[in-house]
Design a protein around this motif. Structure first.
Motif, short mmCIF file in Angstrom:
data_model
loop_
_atom_site.label_atom_id
_atom_site.label_comp_id
_atom_site.label_asym_id
_atom_site.label_seq_id
_atom_site.Cartn_x
_atom_site.Cartn_y
_atom_site.Cartn_z
N LYS A 34 -22.99 77.47 -13.63
CA LYS A 34 -23.39 76.82 -14.88
C LYS A 34 -23.11 75.32 -14.80
O LYS A 34 -22.02 74.92 -14.41
CB LYS A 34 -22.64 77.43 -16.06
N PHE A 35 -24.10 74.53 -15.20
CA PHE A 35 -23.99 73.07 -15.14
C PHE A 35 -23.89 72.46 -16.53
O PHE A 35 -24.60 72.89 -17.45
CB PHE A 35 -25.24 72.47 -14.46
N ALA A 54 -34.62 68.60 -12.99
CA ALA A 54 -35.75 69.04 -12.15
C ALA A 54 -35.27 69.36 -10.74
O ALA A 54 -35.71 70.32 -10.11
CB ALA A 54 -36.83 67.96 -12.13
N LYS A 55 -34.33 68.56 -10.26
CA LYS A 55 -33.75 68.79 -8.93
C LYS A 55 -32.98 70.13 -8.92
O LYS A 55 -33.14 70.93 -8.00
CB LYS A 55 -32.82 67.63 -8.57
N LEU A 56 -32.18 70.35 -9.97
CA LEU A 56 -31.40 71.60 -10.03
C LEU A 56 -32.32 72.82 -10.06
O LEU A 56 -32.08 73.82 -9.38
CB LEU A 56 -30.49 71.60 -11.27
N ILE A 57 -33.39 72.70 -10.85
CA ILE A 57 -34.32 73.83 -10.98
C ILE A 57 -35.01 74.10 -9.64
O ILE A 57 -35.17 75.25 -9.23
CB ILE A 57 -35.31 73.57 -12.14
N ARG A 58 -35.36 73.02 -8.96
CA ARG A 58 -35.97 73.16 -7.64
C ARG A 58 -35.00 73.87 -6.68
O ARG A 58 -35.41 74.59 -5.78
CB ARG A 58 -36.31 71.76 -7.11
N GLU A 59 -33.71 73.66 -6.91
CA GLU A 59 -32.70 74.29 -6.05
C GLU A 59 -32.36 75.71 -6.49
O GLU A 59 -31.51 76.36 -5.89
CB GLU A 59 -31.42 73.43 -6.05
N GLY A 60 -33.03 76.17 -7.56
CA GLY A 60 -32.86 77.56 -7.98
C GLY A 60 -31.92 77.78 -9.15
O GLY A 60 -31.62 78.93 -9.50
N LYS A 104 -31.04 78.16 -12.96
CA LYS A 104 -31.85 78.59 -14.12
C LYS A 104 -31.66 77.64 -15.29
O LYS A 104 -30.58 77.09 -15.49
CB LYS A 104 -31.45 80.01 -14.55
N ARG A 105 -32.74 77.46 -16.07
CA ARG A 105 -32.68 76.59 -17.25
C ARG A 105 -31.52 76.96 -18.18
O ARG A 105 -30.85 76.09 -18.72
CB ARG A 105 -33.98 76.72 -18.07
N ASP A 106 -31.33 78.28 -18.36
CA ASP A 106 -30.29 78.75 -19.27
C ASP A 106 -28.88 78.41 -18.78
O ASP A 106 -27.92 78.51 -19.55
CB ASP A 106 -30.40 80.27 -19.47
N ASP A 107 -28.77 78.07 -17.54
CA ASP A 107 -27.46 77.74 -16.99
C ASP A 107 -27.20 76.24 -17.02
O ASP A 107 -26.26 75.75 -16.39
CB ASP A 107 -27.32 78.28 -15.56
N ILE A 108 -28.06 75.51 -17.72
CA ILE A 108 -27.89 74.06 -17.82
C ILE A 108 -27.63 73.67 -19.27
O ILE A 108 -28.44 73.93 -20.16
CB ILE A 108 -29.14 73.32 -17.28
N GLN A 109 -26.46 73.06 -19.49
CA GLN A 109 -26.10 72.58 -20.83
C GLN A 109 -26.25 71.06 -20.80
O GLN A 109 -25.74 70.38 -19.92
CB GLN A 109 -24.64 72.95 -21.13
N LEU A 110 -27.00 70.53 -21.77
CA LEU A 110 -27.19 69.08 -21.85
C LEU A 110 -26.36 68.54 -23.00
O LEU A 110 -26.40 69.06 -24.11
CB LEU A 110 -28.65 68.81 -22.17
N VAL A 111 -25.61 67.50 -22.73
CA VAL A 111 -24.78 66.89 -23.78
C VAL A 111 -25.06 65.39 -23.80
O VAL A 111 -24.92 64.72 -22.78
CB VAL A 111 -23.28 67.13 -23.51
N PHE A 115 -18.08 55.46 -25.55
CA PHE A 115 -16.99 55.56 -26.53
C PHE A 115 -17.04 56.88 -27.29
O PHE A 115 -16.27 57.10 -28.22
CB PHE A 115 -17.06 54.38 -27.51
N GLN A 116 -17.97 57.74 -26.90
CA GLN A 116 -18.11 59.03 -27.58
C GLN A 116 -18.38 60.09 -26.53
O GLN A 116 -19.53 60.44 -26.25
CB GLN A 116 -19.29 58.95 -28.54
N LEU A 117 -17.32 60.57 -25.91
CA LEU A 117 -17.47 61.53 -24.83
C LEU A 117 -17.10 62.92 -25.31
O LEU A 117 -16.25 63.05 -26.19
CB LEU A 117 -16.58 61.09 -23.66
N PRO A 118 -17.73 63.94 -24.76
CA PRO A 118 -17.47 65.30 -25.26
C PRO A 118 -16.04 65.78 -24.98
O PRO A 118 -15.44 65.43 -23.96
CB PRO A 118 -18.49 66.15 -24.50
N ASP A 119 -15.52 66.59 -25.92
CA ASP A 119 -14.17 67.15 -25.75
C ASP A 119 -14.19 68.33 -24.79
O ASP A 119 -13.33 68.46 -23.95
CB ASP A 119 -13.63 67.62 -27.10
N GLU A 120 -15.20 69.17 -24.98
CA GLU A 120 -15.24 70.41 -24.22
C GLU A 120 -16.57 70.54 -23.51
O GLU A 120 -17.61 70.27 -24.10
CB GLU A 120 -15.08 71.61 -25.16
N LEU A 121 -16.54 70.96 -22.28
CA LEU A 121 -17.76 71.21 -21.54
C LEU A 121 -17.67 72.60 -20.94
O LEU A 121 -16.66 72.96 -20.35
CB LEU A 121 -17.96 70.17 -20.44
N LYS A 122 -18.75 73.37 -21.09
CA LYS A 122 -18.74 74.76 -20.65
C LYS A 122 -18.92 74.90 -19.14
O LYS A 122 -18.46 75.86 -18.54
CB LYS A 122 -19.84 75.54 -21.36
N GLY A 123 -19.66 73.94 -18.56
CA GLY A 123 -20.09 74.12 -17.18
C GLY A 123 -18.98 74.20 -16.14
O GLY A 123 -17.94 73.57 -16.27
#
Ligand SMILES: [Mn+2]
Length: 198
Positions: free
Chosen positions: A2-3, A22-28, A30-37, A42-50
């Motif tokens: 998961k990314f 697009a590069k990740l998808i080309r490498e196989g 899955k879209r569902d395994d990609i989280q976009l934040v 000055f506003q960085l995420p606290d928690e990331l799932k990947g």
């Protein structure tokens, strides 16, 4: 695997993340395994799932570098690459061990999308890189597609759904196709800003 992709919420960040995805998808991956934040220095995420983290077009927070430090500490073991094109990293890097520093690609390209493009090389997406450069440098002409993304984002800067639609639209080929739900979403958002202006 998961990314999590952490990217700036402007046109450059949108195009950068689309290229990387697009590069990740080309490498196989899955879209569902990609989280976009979408984030800002000055506003960085606290928690990331990947399990794998990619950071794009995010500068070091020069007003208070400890913000970047705290964020990096949280993700450093999962960090795949951090790609940026802003100035100000030199001081920050002095504090980092080589193993972490090696994960950074810092260029002085006019847009981060150009740096990502050099890494991913998806030629069919090059027009979007030019739009990212035009948007980031506020010079040169944006294409109609570039303007569509720019105006759609600006119609509601607090709405990440428009940004998501823009990223997935580019990943899907970026065609002006009314059957493409992301394209339709962008057009609707763009219409809103045009209405407000008139
Ligand atoms: Mn940028």
């Amino acid at each position: 695997m998961k990314f999590s992709i952490v990217t700036h919420g402007d046109v450059d960040g949108v195009v950068s993340s689309a290229l990387y995805i697009a590069k990740l998808i080309r490498e196989g991956i899955k879209r569902d395994d990609i989280q976009l934040v979408f984030a800002q220095p000055f506003q960085l995420p606290d928690e990331l799932k990947g399990e794998a983290v990619v950071v794009l077009d995010i500068a070091v927070n020069n007003a208070d570098q400890s913000l970047t430090e705290v964020f990096l500490k949280k993700i450093k073991d999962r960090l795949v690459v951090w790609i940026d094109h802003h100035e100000g990293w030199v001081e920050f890097f002095k504090k980092l061990p080589e193993s972490v520093k090696d994960k950074f690609i810092i260029s002085n390209d006019p847009a981060a999308a150009q740096t990502v493009y050099a890494l991913t090389g998806l030629t069919d997406m090059h027009s979007f890189v030019e739009d990212a450069i035009a948007a980031d440098t506020r010079s040169g002409k944006m294409s109609e597609k570039g303007k569509l993304i720019d105006e759609a984002i600006k119609s509601d800067p607090n709405d990440d759904f428009t940004r998501l639609a823009a990223v997935w639209w580019i990943v899907g080929g970026g065609k002006e196709d009314i059957e493409d739900e992301n394209y339709v979403k962008l057009r609707e958002a763009q219409k809103k800003i045009c209405r407000d202006k008139s």
